[in-house]
Each structure stands twice: as structure tokens, then as C-alpha cells.
Design a protein around this motif. Sequence first.
Motif, mmCIF file in Angstrom:
data_model
loop_
_atom_site.group_PDB
_atom_site.id
_atom_site.type_symbol
_atom_site.label_atom_id
_atom_site.label_comp_id
_atom_site.label_asym_id
_atom_site.label_seq_id
_atom_site.Cartn_x
_atom_site.Cartn_y
_atom_site.Cartn_z
ATOM 1 N N GLU A 16 0.819 -1.216 0.000
ATOM 2 C CA GLU A 16 0.000 0.000 0.000
ATOM 3 C C GLU A 16 0.855 1.270 0.000
ATOM 4 O O GLU A 16 0.367 2.360 -0.301
ATOM 5 C CB GLU A 16 -0.930 0.015 1.225
ATOM 6 N N SER B 82 -5.445 1.659 2.374
ATOM 7 C CA SER B 82 -6.608 1.697 3.254
ATOM 8 C C SER B 82 -6.572 2.923 4.158
ATOM 9 O O SER B 82 -5.513 3.521 4.385
ATOM 10 C CB SER B 82 -6.651 0.437 4.113
ATOM 11 N N GLU B 83 -7.736 3.282 4.659
ATOM 12 C CA GLU B 83 -7.826 4.415 5.596
ATOM 13 C C GLU B 83 -6.967 4.160 6.832
ATOM 14 O O GLU B 83 -6.352 5.077 7.378
ATOM 15 C CB GLU B 83 -9.291 4.649 6.006
ATOM 16 N N GLU B 84 -6.928 2.905 7.243
ATOM 17 C CA GLU B 84 -6.135 2.540 8.428
ATOM 18 C C GLU B 84 -4.649 2.822 8.199
ATOM 19 O O GLU B 84 -3.965 3.385 9.059
ATOM 20 C CB GLU B 84 -6.346 1.046 8.732
ATOM 21 N N THR B 85 -4.167 2.434 7.022
ATOM 22 C CA THR B 85 -2.755 2.662 6.681
ATOM 23 C C THR B 85 -2.462 4.160 6.577
ATOM 24 O O THR B 85 -1.442 4.639 7.080
ATOM 25 C CB THR B 85 -2.409 1.965 5.347
#
Length: 292
Positions: A14, A185-188
Motif C-alpha cells: 500500500e 486503506s484508511e487505516e494505513t
Amino acid sequence: MKDYMIRGTAANGEIRIFGAYTKSTVEEARERHDLSPVACAALGRLLTGGAMMGLMMKNPSDVLTLQVHGDGPIGGITVTANAKGDVKGYVNHPHVMLPPNSKGKLDVAGAVGIGLLSVTKDMGLKEPYSGQTILVTSEIAEDLTYYFANSEQVPSSVGLGVLMNKDNTVNCAGGFIIQLMPFASEETITALEENLKGFDSVTQYLEKGYTPEMLVQEVLGNIEMEVQESVPVQFYCNCSKENVEEVVASVGRKEIEEMIEEGETIEVKCHFCNSAYHYTVEDLERILERSN
């Protein structure tokens, strides 16, 4: 530590990562161009950024050119790099001296001034790719970050640093480029943003002996990374007496004839590496004859 840079990924692909240690490369630039501390810091940052951006190129023959055009006393900076770790560059006015900025550091932004950043990629196609953005801070790293976001639509974080010794030699130099892939991802994204908030200056870590791997991991925090390639970095110029001869030939027949009449050997220096080449009257006559 020898100069080298790394390329890889993090967070299962990512994130794209690049890190570089460039002390010897920047020191060679300082020696070749007799750079003042602030000129060395400015050129050193762009050399480091250029080296990592060169590593993004796909083919060994691809050439990247970065140009900073500012209204500051340094007059402009030019750097070229390839995918093999070869990088070279110069500033228009290498002896610029400025007092420290408000933080007590070398005033790179003041030396560069307000202006534009141009990026040209010659990939062997009919027309080279060219992008241009404004200088947002003139500190180089933030300007490259802005370029990636606006011209290439790649959310990035660029960190660059050059620390000088009191005797005007280079103590350490290096940097990183971290880029988010479209499917991140939003988390990353959130984790990376939080890590970047707590990141201090690049030179603080390099001075402690951090390698490019350690520097990038410091930015990533707990995000796992995978290094895919490690490439040596060097200040390298491919100029030669034959190459520079083309420049001499381009000044025009009348000018060359005048040089021959004066009967003295002329000296021509390469902009990029400051190497001097000498052309005798016989050389000039040969160049003139060849251009007929």
C-alpha cells in the motif's frame, strides 16, 4: 557508511518507500563547485531527492532533470539523475552567503526565493514528460511533496537533509520519499499520518548513524516494510572533451574565428561537474573545419 539508496514497499504494497544516504555525493558536489554552506545544503537536498526520483525511472537510459527557478540570490539549481544511482548538479551562484534563518539553520528558502520547480523525464519517447509546480516553501523537500501531489497525483511525503560541519564539509546527508498507492486503506493512511507528525528532522537521525532502512522505518513506525532493491549513489558526470567540443562548435563560426586569431588556448568548464577542458588553436581549427 557508503552512499546508497533503497526502494521497496510497506503495508503489503500500500506504500512505496525510498530512502537514501548521500554524504559523499553531496561532499563531492561541494568540492567540485566550491559551494558555500547554504548553497551546499540547497544543492545537496535536490541531489538527494533527484537520486531517489531517478530510481523511480524504469529504464537505465531514462534521464530525470530537476530545475529550481527562484528569485533568490542562489539564482537556480539544476540536477539530473538516472535509474542507476548516478546524479549530478550545480547552482548558478555557488558562493551565496546568508545569515541563519529564524530557527538558527541554513536559510535555504531565503537563498532559493520564490519561483517554480520543473521536472523533466526523458524516457526515450518522442517528447519528454515535463511537469511544473510553484515552490511552496523553497526548502526543496516540501516542494517535491507538492509536485508529486499536483503533477503526478501521488500523495507523498518527502524528507531531505544536509548537515554541515563548522569547517564547511558535509557531516551527513540523505532523505526519504514515502508514497501512498491508490488502494491504500484508511487505516494505513491514518497510521502513516500519525507517524509523520512525530518525525523530527532527517539529519537528526542520520547524525546518529541511521541507515536508509532505519530512517524509513522511523517514518513508518510499526508499519512493516520490505526492501526490494539497494543501489549505490554517486556524483557522476559523463562529460568529456569530445562532448564539450559540441558546445564550443555551437558558439558560431565568427566567434571561433576570433578565438583562433587571438592565438590562445581557451578553457571551457562543464556546468555540472566543473571539469575544465582546454582547446588549442589547432583544436579550434579542426572544430571549424568539421562544422563546414
